[in-house]
Enzyme design. Structure first.
Site, PDB file in Angstrom:
ATOM      1  N   CYS A   2       0.843  -1.223  -0.016  1.00 49.87           N
ATOM      2  CA  CYS A   2       0.007   0.140   0.002  1.00 49.87           C
ATOM      3  C   CYS A   2       0.976   1.314   0.059  1.00 49.87           C
ATOM      4  CB  CYS A   2      -0.931  -0.007   1.336  1.00 49.87           C
ATOM      5  SG  CYS A   2      -2.225   0.966   1.167  1.00 49.87           S
ATOM      6  N   LYS A 605      -7.488   3.378   1.960  1.00 47.45           N
ATOM      7  CA  LYS A 605      -7.827   4.459   1.475  1.00 47.45           C
ATOM      8  C   LYS A 605      -7.754   4.835   0.015  1.00 47.45           C
ATOM      9  CE  LYS A 605      -9.183   8.461   2.036  1.00 47.45           C
ATOM     10  NZ  LYS A 605     -10.645   8.922   2.362  1.00 47.45           N
TER      11      LYS A 605
END
Length: 610
Positions: A2, A605
């Site tokens: 990520c 996110k």
């Protein structure tokens, strides 16, 4: 995926890397790791399961130092969360961090095993490390080796490669997953998000699709997909150093909920003059493009999709323009017919959502008259690749569950609806004046909605022992019900679903009992009497109702039905207004449930992989 951070400097970079990872925590992750080359060209690597703070303590305990390093937070895609699967991955003298998904990794893995390579993880990233090692057997340049390796990869990647034998440079490659170079003085940096580097630089170069870059302390060289040297413009970031600080708030999500009046005011600023929408503020050539539009195709994911669903009602009812809304991951894989004079609009907070980007690239091949993005991140891939970028100005959004990005998207979409209606002659000057007045009142109206925080906090106690919830709405409030359900399930882990209230008879009524809370968005409008009939259907079956409505709607609180009486607001902006209590309800229920509000399990996110 990520988060990626890389640094090359004369000073020790361990703290820079760890601080960068801290700033990327909001993106979600399950493990973290760091690799640094010391003065003796030894590779020092630490990986751990869990939070970045655990990694920081391990780095301090082992006294890892050096001037060149890479670091990563991992969100599992291939292989379970574990120390072995955490990045950086190593093959010989080479270390690699990588975001994305290598789709042909299984065949590459087999080929490498036949060459004698042993795999210590279940990840696709380890394939990259071994490929670099294999190519470097007959190559002296790490840059050329990486250029050869990426030609063998199918899928998405943003990667940084480090050679402990040549620690004076780092090589990065980007395809489908964002990477940014941070420019310092006698030092340079790499990251998947500029937020990671705000404490060390404000000047950035955003790599484009297919770029491979080599950075040293003093130089940055970038090569395009064909291997040709290219110049990419640098940009100064206007994000503040404390953009990733909670301040006095308990959570980022709470902070971002209460930032919405200011975020919307910022989004409207400079785009409205007296009672008019300034069409030129949308971008160069906007009026010429918009006056030709006969159809709108909105493509988005998640919360942004819900915003698009609200906008569909506005485009058709206010601007007289037909509008379709589709989930990006569906749109990109089906054979669709492009309508004449159709404008594609993509919605994304990050501007890097993989499916939305792929949908944009596909649509540009299919004859759309133009492509516009509504996005919150300047310099993102969607912004760079679209014909027009109508930016929201929400500021940095850290909480995984989107709040201010959603409402600023809606404010921006409503401005666009007014602009298109005006230039196509479907909205009169008097109508424009009325709509703009409503928009200008929005920040103050949201302040009124936020004043219900304590009442909603009390209401949330009813959900402490609930495992399911149903949200209902009609018309433009159905997408608001969808958004309410999404927020509740994201952060409280309550199974929540939304339905158009008229669909109750077609299945959802079977779920109604005393343990099923039913949340209804029901302000005064032309569909109110229909909604009241749906509410009676729930009441007659013993469901527990929570109705959000204005006083004029005429609801009376009775046993089994609680009423949250909201102020009456202009009907056009009411969907944005009623979003606020949905956000507050989800937040307070999550607090009661004791979940990780800002980093809910299994979610990230920015979804930069398919």
């Amino acid at each position: 995926m990520c988060g990626i951070v890389g640094a090359i400097a004369q000073r020790d970079v361990a703290e820079i890397l760890v601080n960068g990872l801290h700033r990327l925590e909001y993106r979600g992750y399950d493990s973290a790791g760091i690799a640094i080359v010391d003065q003796e060209k030894r590779l020092q690597r630490v990986r751990c399961l869990g939070k970045v703070q655990v990694l920081a303590e391990a780095v301090a305990a082992e006294k890892i130092t050096g001037g060149t390093g890479i670091a990563h937070t991992r969100w599992a895609t291939h292989g379970a969360p574990s120390e072995d699967n955490a990045h950086p991955h190593v093959s010989g003298q080479f270390a690699v961090v990588h975001n994305g998904i290598i789709e042909n990794y299984e065949q590459l893995r087999i080929d490498l095993q036949q060459k004698g390579y042993q795999f210590l993880s279940q990840t696709d990233t380890e394939v990259i490390a071994h490929l670099v090692h294999w190519v470097m057997r007959n190559e002296t340049s790490l840059l050329r080796a990486v250029q050869q390796v990426v030609k063998q990869l199918k899928g998405a990647y943003g990667m940084v490669v480090m050679d402990c034998e040549q620690p004076n440079h780092l090589v990065a490659a980007r395809s489908g997953s964002p990477l940014v170079i941070g420019l310092g003085i006698g030092e340079n940096f790499l990251a998947s998000d500029q937020l990671a580097l705000l404490n060390v630089t404000r000047r950035f170069i955003f790599l484009e699709e297919g770029d491979v870059a080599e950075i040293t302390r003093r130089t940055v060289d970038i090569y395009d997909v064909n291997g040709h040297p290219v110049q990419r413009d640098s940009q100064d970031s206007h994000l503040t150093h404390d953009a990733t600080e909670k301040g006095t708030f308990r959570h980022f999500m709470q902070k971002e909920i209460f930032e919405q009046p200011r975020a919307i005011l910022n989004t409207l600023e400079g785009r409205l003059h007296q009672h008019n929408v300034l069409v030129d503020s949308i971008g160069n050539g906007a009026e010429r493009l918009l006056e030709q539009v006969e159809h709108i195709q909105i493509v988005a994911c998640g919360t942004s999709y819900n915003a698009g669903m609200v906008a569909r009602y506005w485009f058709e009812h206010l601007a007289g323009i037909s509008c379709d809304v589709e989930i990006a991951s569906e749109f990109r894989y089906r054979k669709f017919v492009t309508r004449p004079k159709s404008l594609l609009i993509t919605l994304s907070q990050s501007g890097e959502t993989a499916d939305t980007l792929a949908a944009l690239r596909l649509a540009k091949e299919k004859g759309y008259m133009g492509a516009m993005t509504i996005c919150n991140v300047a310099g993102s891939s969607l912004v760079r690749e679209s014909d027009l970028a109508f930016m929201t100005r929400a500021g940095v959004e850290i909480g995984v569950a989107s709040t201010k990005a959603f409402t600023t998207q809606l404010a921006t979409l409503l401005m666009l609806v007014i602009a298109i209606g005006k230039v196509t002659g479907n909205i009169s000057l008097s109508q424009e004046e009325e709509l703009v007045k409503a928009l200008q009142s929005l920040p103050a109206e949201i302040e009124k909605a936020l004043a219900f925080n304590q009442q909603i906090e009390s209401l949330a106690q009813d959900f402490a022992d609930k495992h399911h919830a149903l949200f209902l709405g009609r018309g433009e409030y159905y997408p608001i019900a969808m958004e309410g359900a999404l927020k509740l399930k994201e952060i409280s882990y309550i199974h929540a679903e939304a339905y158009a209230a008229g669909e109750l008879k077609h299945g959802p009524l079977a779920l109604i009992d005393a343990d099923m809370p039913v949340i209804v968005v029901a302000p005064t409008n032309d569909l109110l009497e229909k909604v009241k009939s749906n509410i009676e259907e729930v009441r007659s079956r013993g469901g527990q109702l929570y109705v959000f409505a204005d006083k004029e709607a005429g609801f009376t609180e009775t046993e089994g039905m609680k009423i949250m009486t909201m102020p009456k607001v202009n009907e056009v902006i009411a969907p944005i207004f009623y979003t606020i209590p949905m956000q507050l309800l989800a937040y307070h229920v999550a607090l009661i449930k004791g979940t990780d509000v800002d980093q809910p399990r299994n979610l990230a996110k920015a979804v930069t992989v398919e």
